[in-house]
Design a protein around this motif. Structure first.
Motif, PDB file in Angstrom:
ATOM      1  N   TYR A  58      51.232  32.444  44.141  1.00  0.00           N
ATOM      2  CA  TYR A  58      52.457  33.521  43.910  1.00  0.00           C
ATOM      3  C   TYR A  58      51.002  34.140  45.207  1.00  0.00           C
ATOM      4  O   TYR A  58      51.598  35.436  45.749  1.00  0.00           O
ATOM      5  CB  TYR A  58      52.652  34.021  42.515  1.00  0.00           C
ATOM      6  N   PHE A  59      50.182  34.229  45.005  1.00  0.00           N
ATOM      7  CA  PHE A  59      49.360  35.283  45.707  1.00  0.00           C
ATOM      8  C   PHE A  59      49.407  34.627  47.252  1.00  0.00           C
ATOM      9  O   PHE A  59      49.358  35.751  47.936  1.00  0.00           O
ATOM     10  CB  PHE A  59      47.593  34.711  45.113  1.00  0.00           C
ATOM     11  N   HIS A  77      46.328  27.309  36.528  1.00  0.00           N
ATOM     12  CA  HIS A  77      45.568  28.601  35.471  1.00  0.00           C
ATOM     13  C   HIS A  77      44.891  28.561  34.931  1.00  0.00           C
ATOM     14  O   HIS A  77      44.093  27.205  33.748  1.00  0.00           O
ATOM     15  CB  HIS A  77      46.894  29.997  36.001  1.00  0.00           C
ATOM     16  N   HIS A  81      45.965  41.055  33.920  1.00  0.00           N
ATOM     17  CA  HIS A  81      46.506  41.469  35.486  1.00  0.00           C
ATOM     18  C   HIS A  81      46.472  40.411  35.829  1.00  0.00           C
ATOM     19  O   HIS A  81      46.872  40.609  36.799  1.00  0.00           O
ATOM     20  CB  HIS A  81      45.159  42.473  35.537  1.00  0.00           C
ATOM     21  N   CYS A  82      45.306  39.334  36.085  1.00  0.00           N
ATOM     22  CA  CYS A  82      45.577  37.767  36.563  1.00  0.00           C
ATOM     23  C   CYS A  82      45.032  36.896  36.066  1.00  0.00           C
ATOM     24  O   CYS A  82      43.898  37.128  35.252  1.00  0.00           O
ATOM     25  CB  CYS A  82      44.584  38.307  38.139  1.00  0.00           C
ATOM     26  N   VAL A  83      45.447  35.772  35.876  1.00  0.00           N
ATOM     27  CA  VAL A  83      45.648  34.201  35.060  1.00  0.00           C
ATOM     28  C   VAL A  83      44.333  33.362  36.326  1.00  0.00           C
ATOM     29  O   VAL A  83      44.538  32.079  35.694  1.00  0.00           O
ATOM     30  CB  VAL A  83      46.548  34.355  34.425  1.00  0.00           C
ATOM     31  N   ALA A  84      44.383  34.064  37.323  1.00  0.00           N
ATOM     32  CA  ALA A  84      44.009  32.546  38.662  1.00  0.00           C
ATOM     33  C   ALA A  84      42.544  32.409  38.412  1.00  0.00           C
ATOM     34  O   ALA A  84      42.089  32.249  37.589  1.00  0.00           O
ATOM     35  CB  ALA A  84      44.215  32.997  39.982  1.00  0.00           C
ATOM     36  N   CYS A  94      46.943  29.984  43.945  1.00  0.00           N
ATOM     37  CA  CYS A  94      47.982  30.233  42.940  1.00  0.00           C
ATOM     38  C   CYS A  94      48.820  30.804  43.883  1.00  0.00           C
ATOM     39  O   CYS A  94      48.542  31.887  45.008  1.00  0.00           O
ATOM     40  CB  CYS A  94      47.209  31.725  42.081  1.00  0.00           C
ATOM     41  N   PRO A 113      55.525  39.765  43.556  1.00  0.00           N
ATOM     42  CA  PRO A 113      53.946  40.414  42.766  1.00  0.00           C
ATOM     43  C   PRO A 113      52.901  39.723  42.796  1.00  0.00           C
ATOM     44  O   PRO A 113      53.026  38.665  41.757  1.00  0.00           O
ATOM     45  CB  PRO A 113      55.236  41.076  41.342  1.00  0.00           C
ATOM     46  N   CYS A 114      52.067  40.125  42.944  1.00  0.00           N
ATOM     47  CA  CYS A 114      50.485  39.621  42.232  1.00  0.00           C
ATOM     48  C   CYS A 114      49.631  40.689  42.467  1.00  0.00           C
ATOM     49  O   CYS A 114      49.573  41.537  43.675  1.00  0.00           O
ATOM     50  CB  CYS A 114      50.527  38.494  43.716  1.00  0.00           C
ATOM     51  N   ASN A 115      49.196  41.233  41.186  1.00  0.00           N
ATOM     52  CA  ASN A 115      48.148  42.210  41.238  1.00  0.00           C
ATOM     53  C   ASN A 115      46.685  41.744  42.158  1.00  0.00           C
ATOM     54  O   ASN A 115      45.751  42.571  42.243  1.00  0.00           O
ATOM     55  CB  ASN A 115      47.740  42.414  40.334  1.00  0.00           C
ATOM     56  N   THR A 142      41.607  31.910  45.982  1.00  0.00           N
ATOM     57  CA  THR A 142      42.667  31.514  44.735  1.00  0.00           C
ATOM     58  C   THR A 142      43.864  30.940  45.467  1.00  0.00           C
ATOM     59  O   THR A 142      44.144  31.548  46.596  1.00  0.00           O
ATOM     60  CB  THR A 142      42.984  32.116  43.743  1.00  0.00           C
ATOM     61  N   CYS A 198      51.670  40.010  37.481  1.00  0.00           N
ATOM     62  CA  CYS A 198      51.095  39.403  37.824  1.00  0.00           C
ATOM     63  C   CYS A 198      52.677  38.143  37.764  1.00  0.00           C
ATOM     64  O   CYS A 198      53.143  37.806  36.519  1.00  0.00           O
ATOM     65  CB  CYS A 198      50.456  38.942  37.058  1.00  0.00           C
ATOM     66  N   SER A 199      53.131  37.820  38.518  1.00  0.00           N
ATOM     67  CA  SER A 199      53.679  36.644  38.946  1.00  0.00           C
ATOM     68  C   SER A 199      53.338  35.526  37.611  1.00  0.00           C
ATOM     69  O   SER A 199      54.893  34.899  37.356  1.00  0.00           O
ATOM     70  CB  SER A 199      54.223  36.596  39.723  1.00  0.00           C
ATOM     71  N   ALA A 200      52.599  35.287  37.821  1.00  0.00           N
ATOM     72  CA  ALA A 200      52.180  33.998  37.547  1.00  0.00           C
ATOM     73  C   ALA A 200      51.795  34.282  36.108  1.00  0.00           C
ATOM     74  O   ALA A 200      52.545  32.664  34.672  1.00  0.00           O
ATOM     75  CB  ALA A 200      50.432  33.463  37.299  1.00  0.00           C
TER      76      ALA A 200
HETATM   77  S1  SF4 Z   1      47.579  35.084  38.489  1.00  0.00           S
HETATM   78 FE1  SF4 Z   1      46.369  36.469  40.093  1.00  0.00          FE
HETATM   79  S2  SF4 Z   1      46.724  35.775  41.904  1.00  0.00           S
HETATM   80 FE2  SF4 Z   1      48.042  34.888  40.142  1.00  0.00          FE
HETATM   81  S3  SF4 Z   1      50.032  36.129  40.438  1.00  0.00           S
HETATM   82 FE3  SF4 Z   1      48.594  36.856  39.019  1.00  0.00          FE
HETATM   83  S4  SF4 Z   1      47.501  38.228  39.901  1.00  0.00           S
HETATM   84 FE4  SF4 Z   1      48.342  37.317  41.382  1.00  0.00          FE
END
Ligand code: SF4
Ligand SMILES: Cc1cc2nc3c(=O)[nH]c(=O)nc-3n(C[C@H](O)[C@H](O)[C@H](O)COP(=O)(O)OP(=O)(O)OC[C@H]3O[C@@H](n4cnc5c(N)ncnc54)[C@H](O)[C@@H]3O)c2cc1C
Length: 331
Positions: free
Chosen positions: A121-122, A148, A156-159, A119, A128-130, A117, A138-140
């Protein structure tokens, strides 16, 4: 960058065997994504198994009228292949809408499928990034989400998955051919990618050490018209905000005979729009039908504060794409 070992694979079997013994190793193809991640500290493999010289570079016809695309076929070569251009124009268009000429000359079919991805933040190891570091958050969710997901995300993730090529391959019912230690297996592309759920660090169902050797596409239906449309912030060198890969066939009375539609830029995986396909199939190719199809798919959308615009953008892009394909075949 951390030190790592390097092994040039002599064969697919050698590549699989060597990586199986290195849980923190990775395959290297064109390197346009993996090497960037190593420089950023996002990926820290202790061994690179270079598969870029393996003889997986051909695009060949299969007995059922489809094609088998070698894992190492470069994105430029695939887009320029006369068979792909003539019979799978949506795939050629999707490839040409991605990255730049220089990158496409190096990027491979397998590497493109497995790119990670974009993203922000990734890619930023200070946040932080799961997906990068499971369990960190998840910083997003409270951040920048213009690119996104609006479909299939989790807390947990919106990438989203960034590949253009994969969206077209999803609409085309591609199968990913994978070499494992125990032999070969085929995975439909729609089942190859995962939604994030509570394991967003896993993008696909591939297990460690499994090597993609090819992608197979069945023959397109007779008389099909298809194309790929990508909406982005810049005219080139930008990832999709929303994209639509679509194929239609028409009956002799100009009803929609069949429809295959996939969306990009909206989910953790290329999003096969099966609800839209159901509405389209057997109906008149009209503005009302296209709107009903888009609405059927997008009523499941859950936008984030900051990317609400993508729902309407996806709706309008789907409708425009279906209208354009219809006009190309209208008697
Ligand atoms: S959206 Fe997914 S890839 Fe982006 S910061 Fe959140 S956990 Fe990480
Ligand atoms: C500036 C920039 C802009 C871009 N814009 C776009 C865009 O608009 N659209 C788009 O779709 N893409 C875009 N890309 C991404 C680009 O398409 C990918 O970087 C490229 O396709 C990756 O292919 P690669 O061969 O270089 O993969 P690599 O970087 O070598 O590998 C990527 C991943 O695939 C794994 N891998 C490679 N081969 C195999 C195999 N045979 N079996 C199993 N695993 C394997 C690697 O271990 C790694 O995890 C962009 C990239 C950049 C740098």
């Amino acid at each position: 960058m951390k030190p790592f070992d390097y092994h040039r694979a002599a064969s697919p079997a050698d590549a699989v065997a060597v990586l199986a013994d290195h849980p923190h190793g990775a395959f290297l193809a064109g390197g346009t994504n993996l090497v960037d991640h190593m420089k950023l500290g996002v990926a820290q493999p202790d061994l690179l198994v270079d598969v870029s010289r393996l003889d997986l570079t051909e695009t060949v016809h299969t007995a059922d009228g489809g094609v088998r695309i070698g894992a190492n076929v470069r994105n430029s070569d695939l887009a320029a292949d006369p068979v792909i251009r003539a019979r799978y124009p949506m795939l050629a268009r999707a490839l040409l809408s991605g990255a730049s000429g220089q990158l496409r000359n190096v990027a491979t079919t397998a590497g493109n499928l497995l790119q990670r991805t974009r993203c922000v933040y990734f890619q930023d190891v200070t946040t932080p990034c799961n997906k990068r570091s499971p369990g960190t958050g998840c910083s997003a969710l409270d951040g920048y989400v213009r690119y996104h997901a609006i479909l299939g995300a989790s807390p947990h993730c919106v990438a989203v998955h960034p590949s253009d090529m994969a969206v077209a391959m999803c609409a085309l019912d591609a199968q990913v051919v994978v070499q494992t230690r125990d032999g070969e297996r085929r995975i439909p592309l729609d089942e190859f990618y995962r939604l994030p759920g509570d394991e967003p660090d896993r993008d696909t169902v591939l297990r460690h050490g499994e090597l993609i050797t090819a992608v197979e596409l069945p023959a397109p239906p007779s008389g099909a018209v298809s194309d790929y449309r990508k909406v982005r912030d810049r005219a080139s060198y930008a990832f999709a905000l929303v994209s639509v890969a679509a194929e239609l066939t028409f009956t002799s009375t100009f009803q929609i005979g069949s429809a295959r539609v996939a969306l990009g830029g909206v989910a953790h995986k290329p999003w096969r729009a099966r609800r839209a396909e159901q509405v389209l199939t057997g109906d008149q190719p009209s503005a009302e039908t296209f709107a009903a199809a888009a609405d059927a798919e997008l009523k499941q959308a859950v936008p984030l504060p900051g990317n609400e615009f993508k729902v309407d953008l996806a709706r309008r892009t789907m409708m425009a794409q279906l209208r354009m394909l219809t006009e190309r075949r209208r008697p």
